[in-house]
Design a protein around this motif. Structure first.
Motif, mmCIF file in Angstrom:
data_model
loop_
_atom_site.group_PDB
_atom_site.id
_atom_site.type_symbol
_atom_site.label_atom_id
_atom_site.label_comp_id
_atom_site.label_asym_id
_atom_site.label_seq_id
_atom_site.Cartn_x
_atom_site.Cartn_y
_atom_site.Cartn_z
ATOM 1 N N LEU A 185 0.826 -1.207 0.000
ATOM 2 C CA LEU A 185 0.000 0.000 0.000
ATOM 3 C C LEU A 185 0.863 1.261 0.000
ATOM 4 C CD1 LEU A 185 -2.776 -0.969 2.597
ATOM 5 C CD2 LEU A 185 -2.938 -0.997 0.108
ATOM 6 N N ALA A 186 2.002 1.187 0.666
ATOM 7 C CA ALA A 186 2.861 2.367 0.814
ATOM 8 C C ALA A 186 3.446 2.835 -0.506
ATOM 9 C CB ALA A 186 3.991 2.075 1.807
ATOM 10 N N MET A 194 9.777 8.574 -1.788
ATOM 11 C CA MET A 194 10.867 9.466 -2.174
ATOM 12 C C MET A 194 11.832 9.746 -1.033
ATOM 13 S SD MET A 194 9.294 12.356 -4.743
ATOM 14 C CE MET A 194 8.119 12.999 -3.564
ATOM 15 N N THR A 195 11.368 9.554 0.201
ATOM 16 C CA THR A 195 12.147 9.996 1.351
ATOM 17 C C THR A 195 12.952 8.882 2.020
ATOM 18 O OG1 THR A 195 10.465 11.684 1.780
ATOM 19 C CG2 THR A 195 12.017 11.215 3.560
ATOM 20 N N TYR A 196 12.379 7.675 2.099
ATOM 21 C CA TYR A 196 13.002 6.621 2.906
ATOM 22 C C TYR A 196 13.396 5.410 2.074
ATOM 23 C CZ TYR A 196 10.814 9.541 6.412
ATOM 24 O OH TYR A 196 10.414 10.619 7.154
ATOM 25 N N ARG A 197 14.496 4.824 2.464
ATOM 26 C CA ARG A 197 14.993 3.642 1.783
ATOM 27 C C ARG A 197 14.163 2.409 2.143
ATOM 28 N NH1 ARG A 197 21.595 3.644 1.822
ATOM 29 N NH2 ARG A 197 21.889 5.443 0.455
ATOM 30 N N PRO A 198 14.208 1.368 1.286
ATOM 31 C CA PRO A 198 13.454 0.141 1.583
ATOM 32 C C PRO A 198 13.784 -0.468 2.940
ATOM 33 C CG PRO A 198 14.189 0.126 -0.690
ATOM 34 C CD PRO A 198 14.826 1.330 -0.051
ATOM 35 N N PHE A 203 11.530 -1.873 8.053
ATOM 36 C CA PHE A 203 11.739 -1.987 9.500
ATOM 37 C C PHE A 203 10.629 -1.264 10.260
ATOM 38 C CE2 PHE A 203 13.976 -1.346 13.581
ATOM 39 C CZ PHE A 203 14.371 -2.657 13.808
ATOM 40 N N ALA A 204 10.238 -0.087 9.783
ATOM 41 C CA ALA A 204 9.144 0.641 10.419
ATOM 42 C C ALA A 204 7.853 -0.173 10.355
ATOM 43 C CB ALA A 204 8.943 1.988 9.735
ATOM 44 N N ALA A 205 7.628 -0.841 9.233
ATOM 45 C CA ALA A 205 6.399 -1.620 9.059
ATOM 46 C C ALA A 205 6.378 -2.850 9.954
ATOM 47 C CB ALA A 205 6.255 -2.034 7.593
ATOM 48 N N ILE A 206 7.511 -3.525 10.114
ATOM 49 C CA ILE A 206 7.508 -4.724 10.949
ATOM 50 C C ILE A 206 7.379 -4.368 12.429
ATOM 51 C CG2 ILE A 206 9.998 -5.037 11.351
ATOM 52 C CD1 ILE A 206 9.539 -8.038 10.755
ATOM 53 N N LEU A 207 7.852 -3.178 12.816
ATOM 54 C CA LEU A 207 7.647 -2.727 14.187
ATOM 55 C C LEU A 207 6.162 -2.512 14.464
ATOM 56 C CD1 LEU A 207 10.566 -0.183 14.769
ATOM 57 C CD2 LEU A 207 10.404 -2.558 15.539
ATOM 58 N N ARG A 208 5.438 -1.989 13.471
ATOM 59 C CA ARG A 208 3.990 -1.824 13.611
ATOM 60 C C ARG A 208 3.300 -3.184 13.707
ATOM 61 N NH1 ARG A 208 0.717 1.344 9.643
ATOM 62 N NH2 ARG A 208 -0.635 1.657 11.460
ATOM 63 N N GLU A 237 17.602 5.871 13.434
ATOM 64 C CA GLU A 237 16.410 5.673 14.259
ATOM 65 C C GLU A 237 15.375 6.771 14.024
ATOM 66 O OE1 GLU A 237 15.241 4.617 18.908
ATOM 67 O OE2 GLU A 237 17.334 4.954 18.321
ATOM 68 N N ARG A 238 15.840 7.987 13.783
ATOM 69 C CA ARG A 238 14.915 9.087 13.512
ATOM 70 C C ARG A 238 14.136 8.832 12.224
ATOM 71 N NH1 ARG A 238 15.419 13.626 10.462
ATOM 72 N NH2 ARG A 238 17.634 13.190 10.107
ATOM 73 N N HIS A 239 14.826 8.311 11.197
ATOM 74 C CA HIS A 239 14.162 7.999 9.941
ATOM 75 C C HIS A 239 13.138 6.879 10.115
ATOM 76 C CE1 HIS A 239 17.503 9.796 7.144
ATOM 77 N NE2 HIS A 239 16.797 10.712 7.787
ATOM 78 N N VAL A 240 13.498 5.895 10.934
ATOM 79 C CA VAL A 240 12.553 4.799 11.193
ATOM 80 C C VAL A 240 11.295 5.333 11.876
ATOM 81 C CG1 VAL A 240 12.159 2.657 12.489
ATOM 82 C CG2 VAL A 240 14.342 3.020 11.316
ATOM 83 N N ASP A 241 11.473 6.205 12.860
ATOM 84 C CA ASP A 241 10.318 6.789 13.558
ATOM 85 C C ASP A 241 9.473 7.636 12.612
ATOM 86 O OD1 ASP A 241 11.119 5.595 15.902
ATOM 87 O OD2 ASP A 241 12.142 7.375 16.686
ATOM 88 N N GLU A 242 10.131 8.393 11.745
ATOM 89 C CA GLU A 242 9.398 9.223 10.787
ATOM 90 C C GLU A 242 8.623 8.366 9.792
ATOM 91 O OE1 GLU A 242 12.545 13.014 10.691
ATOM 92 O OE2 GLU A 242 12.382 11.632 9.000
ATOM 93 N N ALA A 243 9.287 7.318 9.294
ATOM 94 C CA ALA A 243 8.624 6.426 8.344
ATOM 95 C C ALA A 243 7.442 5.729 9.003
ATOM 96 C CB ALA A 243 9.618 5.394 7.808
#
Length: 295
Positions: A185-186, A194-198, A203-208, A237-243
């Protein structure tokens, strides 16, 4: 135990190598594609509606097309006609299916030949003739510099799920499928892509997905151990939180374990349904707890 530890070490080595390849493809995703929704919808329509291929191919085809468009418009400064853009959208999907390795194409006898026949039929409606198709593909390959193995969010999702403390029971399948679902979906969210790498997005998605598990199934200690991948892979870590915040905004709900099991049962994914139901203690249809033991 030693065998499993060796397996984890191999997965970690593969993950490090996968992350290193992100640098080769960095930059193309910065381009904003005005018709991205239309293009992605067409990719999914062909892959899901007509041929039932692996959805990872959508991300690969989009990667190819975005890199071609980035080269032509941002670097060479060309204005592209709609019919030319459309032709390279089709060529990107054809090239992705021809070149990218997926289990269904590699492990099913005769399936690759069947897919190739389907590609010929698809191309017949989009190009003037065989020569037109070949010239388009050659130009696409030239722009891509024959770099045809981009790291995908699906690959990162699989490696993360394999390294999760719950990878050896049914929850490993749930974590992977739920992470990939968010990524499928993302891809529609241009700002996110455009902003975050795969590696960061997965990683952000699996944390959710992990947060959908009860504390008794996924303890604080397990979460803490898994979060050490931040440092091991040098993820920002900041990028992960933002993503993660972006994902929560565009995909507010993550599939619960119970809903996942029911969906798997409806889709006749018996193995996935039984494994996750057993791990989570989700009752089967007649109200009894699943007899399948934790894997």
């Amino acid at each position: 135990m030693a065998t499993f530890e060796s397996h984890l070490q191999n997965v970690m080595n593969e993950l490090r190598a996968l992350k290193a390849t992100e640098d080769e493809f960095d930059g193309y995703q910065k381009i904003y594609i005005r018709s991205s929704h239309t293009i992605i919808n067409w990719f999914y329509d062909v892959i899901d509606g007509h041929y039932h291929w692996n959805r990872e191919l959508v991300h690969v085809a989009y990667n190819f097309f975005a890199r071609w468009l980035h080269q032509k418009t941002h670097i060479e400064g060309n204005r592209m006609k709609c019919d030319v853009v459309h032709k390279f959208v089709v060529a990107s999907l054809l090239l992705a299916v021809k070149t990218y390795s997926t289990p269904e194409l590699d492990n099913s006898p005769g399936h690759r030949a069947k897919v190739n026949r389907a590609l010929v039929q698809l191309a017949r409606n989009e190009f003037k003739d065989k020569m037109d198709r070949m010239q388009t593909e050659e130009e696409l390959l030239s722009v891509l510099q024959w770099r045809l193995n981009p790291a995908t969010v699906h690959q990162f999702s699989m490696k993360y799920a394999q390294l999760h403390p719950l990878s050896r029971n049914g929850f490993g399948r749930y974590l992977y499928d739920t992470t990939v679902y968010q990524m499928e979906l993302a891809i529609y969210e241009s700002d996110l892509m455009m902003t975050y790498r795969p590696s960061v997005m997965a990683f952000a998605a699996i944390l959710r997905a992990q947060d959908q598990l009860s504390e008794s199934d996924c303890t604080k200690e397990m979460k803490k151990n898994f979060s050490t991948l931040h440092d091991i892979l040098d993820l920002d870590e900041r990028h992960v939180d933002e993503a993660r915040a972006c994902l929560e905004n565009c995909i507010p709900e993550v599939v619960s374990v119970r809903d996942y099991v029911e969906a798997a049962r409806r889709d006749d994914e018996a193995e996935a349904a039984q494994a996750v139901a057993a791990a989570a203690g989700v009752p089967d249809r007649n109200g009894a707890r699943s007899p399948i033991g934790v894997l």
